[in-house]
Structure formats: C-alpha cells, structure tokens
Design a protein around this motif. Sequence first.
Motif, PDB file in Angstrom:
ATOM      1  N   PRO A   1      -0.771  13.173   9.423  1.00 40.69           N
ATOM      2  CA  PRO A   1      -1.148  12.788   8.068  1.00 40.69           C
ATOM      3  C   PRO A   1      -1.190  13.991   7.133  1.00 40.69           C
ATOM      4  O   PRO A   1      -1.402  15.107   7.580  1.00 40.69           O
TER       5      PRO A   1
ATOM      6  N   TYR B   1       0.818  -1.206   0.000  1.00 39.28           N
ATOM      7  CA  TYR B   1       0.000   0.000   0.000  1.00 39.28           C
ATOM      8  C   TYR B   1       0.857   1.263   0.000  1.00 39.28           C
ATOM      9  O   TYR B   1       0.410   2.326  -0.409  1.00 39.28           O
ATOM     10  N   ALA B   2       2.066   1.134   0.469  1.00 44.93           N
ATOM     11  CA  ALA B   2       2.937   2.302   0.643  1.00 44.93           C
ATOM     12  C   ALA B   2       4.367   1.900   0.267  1.00 44.93           C
ATOM     13  O   ALA B   2       4.668   0.720   0.167  1.00 44.93           O
ATOM     14  N   PRO B   3       5.253   2.902   0.051  1.00 45.83           N
ATOM     15  CA  PRO B   3       6.562   2.596  -0.547  1.00 45.83           C
ATOM     16  C   PRO B   3       7.444   1.632   0.244  1.00 45.83           C
ATOM     17  O   PRO B   3       7.330   1.512   1.463  1.00 45.83           O
TER      18      PRO B   3
ATOM     19  N   ILE C   1      -4.032  16.095   1.953  1.00 48.06           N
ATOM     20  CA  ILE C   1      -4.485  16.032   0.565  1.00 48.06           C
ATOM     21  C   ILE C   1      -5.682  15.078   0.469  1.00 48.06           C
ATOM     22  O   ILE C   1      -5.555  13.894   0.786  1.00 48.06           O
ATOM     23  N   PRO C   2      -6.849  15.606   0.071  1.00 47.15           N
ATOM     24  CA  PRO C   2      -8.040  14.749   0.013  1.00 47.15           C
ATOM     25  C   PRO C   2      -7.839  13.593  -0.968  1.00 47.15           C
ATOM     26  O   PRO C   2      -7.283  13.788  -2.054  1.00 47.15           O
ATOM     27  N   GLY C   3      -8.279  12.406  -0.572  1.00 52.49           N
ATOM     28  CA  GLY C   3      -8.223  11.243  -1.460  1.00 52.49           C
ATOM     29  C   GLY C   3      -6.875  10.545  -1.499  1.00 52.49           C
ATOM     30  O   GLY C   3      -6.778   9.427  -1.972  1.00 52.49           O
ATOM     31  N   ARG C   4      -5.808  11.216  -1.002  1.00 55.99           N
ATOM     32  CA  ARG C   4      -4.499  10.563  -1.006  1.00 55.99           C
ATOM     33  C   ARG C   4      -4.430   9.542   0.136  1.00 55.99           C
ATOM     34  O   ARG C   4      -5.060   9.711   1.175  1.00 55.99           O
ATOM     35  N   ARG C   5      -3.688   8.462  -0.110  1.00 60.35           N
ATOM     36  CA  ARG C   5      -3.505   7.473   0.952  1.00 60.35           C
ATOM     37  C   ARG C   5      -2.898   8.131   2.184  1.00 60.35           C
ATOM     38  O   ARG C   5      -2.019   8.976   2.069  1.00 60.35           O
ATOM     39  N   LYS C   6      -3.382   7.718   3.338  1.00 62.84           N
ATOM     40  CA  LYS C   6      -3.013   8.401   4.580  1.00 62.84           C
ATOM     41  C   LYS C   6      -2.125   7.543   5.475  1.00 62.84           C
ATOM     42  O   LYS C   6      -2.387   6.366   5.681  1.00 62.84           O
ATOM     43  N   MET C   7      -1.097   8.205   6.024  1.00 64.49           N
ATOM     44  CA  MET C   7      -0.290   7.576   7.067  1.00 64.49           C
ATOM     45  C   MET C   7      -0.665   8.226   8.389  1.00 64.49           C
ATOM     46  O   MET C   7      -0.722   9.455   8.481  1.00 64.49           O
ATOM     47  N   PRO C   8      -0.960   7.430   9.429  1.00 61.90           N
ATOM     48  CA  PRO C   8      -1.380   8.034  10.699  1.00 61.90           C
ATOM     49  C   PRO C   8      -0.250   8.819  11.357  1.00 61.90           C
ATOM     50  O   PRO C   8       0.914   8.655  11.038  1.00 61.90           O
TER      51      PRO C   8
END
Lengths: 142, 465
Positions: free
Chosen positions: A99, A74-76, A102-109
Amino acid sequence: MSEIFTKSMARNIYYGGSAFFILLFLALTFDTSIALPKRDHRENITPQVAQGKVVWEVNDCVGCHTLLGEGSYYAPELGNVYKRRGGGAFIKAWIKMMPTNIPGRRKMPQFNLSEEELDALVAFLKWSSEIDTAGWPPNIEG
Amino acid sequence: MQYSSQSVAKPYFIAAIGLFVGQILFGLIMGLQYVVGDFLFPLIPFNVARMVHTNLLIVWLLFGFMGASYYLVPEESEKELHSPRLAIALFWIFLIAGALTIVGYLLVPYARLAELTGDSVLPTMGREFLEQPTITKVGIVIVILGFLYNIGMTILQGRKTVVSIVLLTGLVGLAVFFLFAFYNPENLVLDKYYWWWVVHLWVEGVWELILGAILAFVLIKVTGVDREIIEKWLYVIIAMTLITGILGTGHHYYWIGAPEYWQWWGSIFSALEPMPFFLMVIYAFTMVNKRRREHPNKAATLWALGTAVMAFLGAGVWGFLHTLSPVNYYTHGTQITAAHGHLAFYGAYVMIVLTMISYAMPMLRGRAAANSNKAQVWEMWSFWLMTVSMVFITLFLTAAGVLQVYLQRATENPLPFMVVQDKIALFYWLREIAGVIFLIGLVVYIISFFVGGESKKWKTRFDAL
C-alpha cells in the motif's frame, strides 16, 4: 379499475405477457451468443488470460474497482487500464508497491502476488481492454 | 395469529433485524473510508467492508422474505405450515452458515478463504454480490430448496390464493435464477451476461413478485378491501413488471461487449420500468382510502404506503435517471449508480420486509392486533428518520455522481479518477452524516420493540372480521 377489466383479463396479460417476453429475451440471447465471438475475441483467451481472471476473482479486485463499469466505485476503472498505463509494466510495479504510505489516501492492500500471477493478471487486463464495448468508456480516464 | 405454526416467522424477523444493524455499521465504515482512506486499514480493507455490507443486506432480506412467507402462507392457505420443525432447522443452518461466511470475510484474506473453501474446484467467488465461497452458495441452495418444499407443500395442500401463488412463483424464480451464480466461464463477457440473470432478474424481476404478494397481503389485512380488487391490481402490477423488466435487462448490456442493439431494447423497455412502481403508488393509496375498517396498526399502514412511494422513487425515478443508453454512456459505473442502488433497495425491499415485520410482529409476540400507541409513535419516528436520511444519502450521492461525470467524462479536459474523488469529497462527508442519522433511526426502530403500554385491539368485533 372498472368492471369491464376483469381479474381474469389481468391474469391473462400477466401470463401471456411474461411468456412472450421471456421467449423474446431468450431469442435475443441466442442472437447475442452468435454475435459475441467477434466482439469478445475469445480466440485470444489463453490459459494465461484465464488464470488472470482467477487472480482477479480470488483477490476480490471488483470489491474496490470497476471492470467495464461494473463493480465498486471506490477505485479506478480497470477495463482500459492496460491502455491508460501504456502496457503491463506500470500495472505490475503499482501492485507491488502497495500500500502507499500517503496518510488519508485510499489504500490498496498488498496481495503478495507471484511474478506468474502478475503476468497472468496483466494478460487478463490486456484481453479485457480489447473487448468491443461499443465505444465505452467516453475517454481514457475510464 | 390464526395458526400456531406462523410463529416460526419470529426468529427469522429477529435475525433479519440483527443483520440489518450489522449491514448499516459496515456501511458507515465504508462511507468513512471514502473520505478517510486509511480508516481501519489494513484491518478491514474497503472491499471486505463492502462484501460484508452487501452480503448482509442480501442475507437479511432473504431472512425477511422467508419469515414473511412463513407468516403469510398458513393464513392464505388456511392450514398449518407443512413442517414447522424444518423451518426452524433451516433457520439455524442459514444463520450459522451466513455468520461463518461473514466471519470468514473478516478474519481471513479473501484469497486464503478461496483456497480454504476449495474455490478452484468450482470457481464462483470474487464477483460482485456473489462473493460467497462456493460451499456457502451450495448451502444457500439447500436452504432455499428446503424452504420452497415447506412453503410449496403448504400452498398446494391448502387454499390457493393469487397472493400465495404469486409469492410462490417469485420464490421459485429466486431459486432458479440463483443457479446462474454457479456459471462462471473464463470469458468475462459471458460471465457478465449471465451474472445479470442472477442480479437483474432477481431485483427487477422475481423479487418484485415477492414484494407484490407481501404488499397485497398486508393491504388486504389492514384495509379490509375485497380481495378480488387487490388481486386484480396485483396481476396488473406484476404483469407490467415482467413485461418491462425482462427486456429491461438490456440496460446492463450496453457496454460489456454485447451487440449495440441492446441499447435500443434496454433503453425502451427500461424506460417503461417505472410504470409498475407508479401503479403501485396509486394502488396502495387507493386501497387505503377505500378501507372498510380502521386497523389499529397505523405503523404498518405507514410502512406499506412508504414502500410504494419509495420504491417508485428509488427503483422507478432514480432508475430512469440513468437508464437511457446515451445518458448511461456517461453515468455507467459512477456514484449515480450507487445513489440509485441505495434508494431502490431501501424503498423496495428493506421497506417491504419492515412492512411485514410491523404488521406481523405484534401478533407473533402475543399482543392483540397492534402495539401500544406509544410503541407505534417510536416506530413511526424510525420510519421518518430512516426514510428521510436515505433520501439525503441518495441526493448527496447523486450530486457527487453528477460532478464525477462532468469532471471525469464530460469535459474537454477529463481528470483522473482519484483527482475527481478528492474534488467531490464534501458530498461523501454529507452522505456519511446522513448515514449516521440513518443509524439513529435504526436504533429508534429497535427501541420501539421494547416500548411497552397497552397493546391495541380492534375497536369493534365487526372490524376484526
């Protein structure tokens, strides 16, 4: 299967084959364990690196990222992030600003890590980036 | 049902199906988060949804294996289960411990959960698939030991068949290799090396013995083919499984710091790993063609054949696709891995548990040999809906993976991970749609249990012998 090939022959192949390959696997594991110190540079695993691995684990980083290609997609990839981002300063700053808004971008807590934990995590990622991984990943993007 | 103690299997099967529903719902959440990145954030971050998705899968498959064992072993051993009360007690312990763990994932930040459960005493958390708190892992060991004792005593005191001995071997292996979950050294390379002894030696090793034993049991029952023939096939298949699969572990050792020679061992032996699955296809179809009776449970036969075919495609073909080290150099840790994981788990382990449930549940519910025609038609619709949609999930993830490999790793100007993810979003949307169809299939499956009609009996008394 014809009558020439009996059930007891099949059973013997099962037991014999399994036993042989378990032993071969153990022998290769033994050889690997002798070869590993030169590849993983374990002499560089300081208490800080060890603490960094704990930080990595208790925040379930592997639940989104891969590390040496293993984990979630899901993430790099982070096995080489220390090299990709040119050191720890970017990594620390990035984690702190999560986090993103940016709306819609995948989120990191936001993990609210202390400065000590951040430094440990960076030390762990730096050590990870120096493991001899047979030339993987193919390029710096991971 | 020949032995009253077989009935302990029923709650295990019901729990398995219930957790299966949960697994799929969280899968859909994750699938949507792939394209709508802030969906349910920060309520359920992706990593939490993923833990719930994968851990529910493991737990419900274990419920399925246990239920299958409790149903199969008394019949094979020709005696009642050693202790039905222990089986029921362990059921509740496992269900409550599992539920508490999932609730913990959802309600408490993971780092806090680690703190609350004393992970620092024996750190085992935060590794893929082994996210459970250490105390939950201890609980799993206790439940499995109690289960093995119960099953083992029944087998050892009763008739010993190849099916029950192979099953027992697989279950003991499951318990033994799980112990490596407690080994978590500071050295990441060693950690990863032995982590695979749980994960690979489970799914490409001992779990296949469990799969083989359950499939053999169901084939004996539905086809009436002589046990001697089926047992010979079973031995050949599991021999091939272990001969190829043990050294096949090497395909996980290419890029994690282990010596380069693993690229040879891993490539050669894992290239042979499809063979036992191919044999399984031939075997399942040959046995059904040679059937000596017409079992009224057509749905169970369909699931059994489906297991063989889909396990071959998912574990065999999709595994081979990226197992050779020069290929894996590019595909390692991409959506190709995800594609393979989905079809392999569904084809091999989800379907074998559903095969057993399909065969056993009518008897457990006091029906004759099988559900009514109408109920079986519903069940077969669910088979096709779930199976075909899973094939499409796999195809879409494969397409995403191929593009990802090209854009991020194989071109002249590799693009960053997140840029690539944006470019392949279309395939994630398609995967999500296929996932919704899968959920519909699962709903149809559950409805099939509530479809009435006159249950099917054997046509003649001779058939039932």
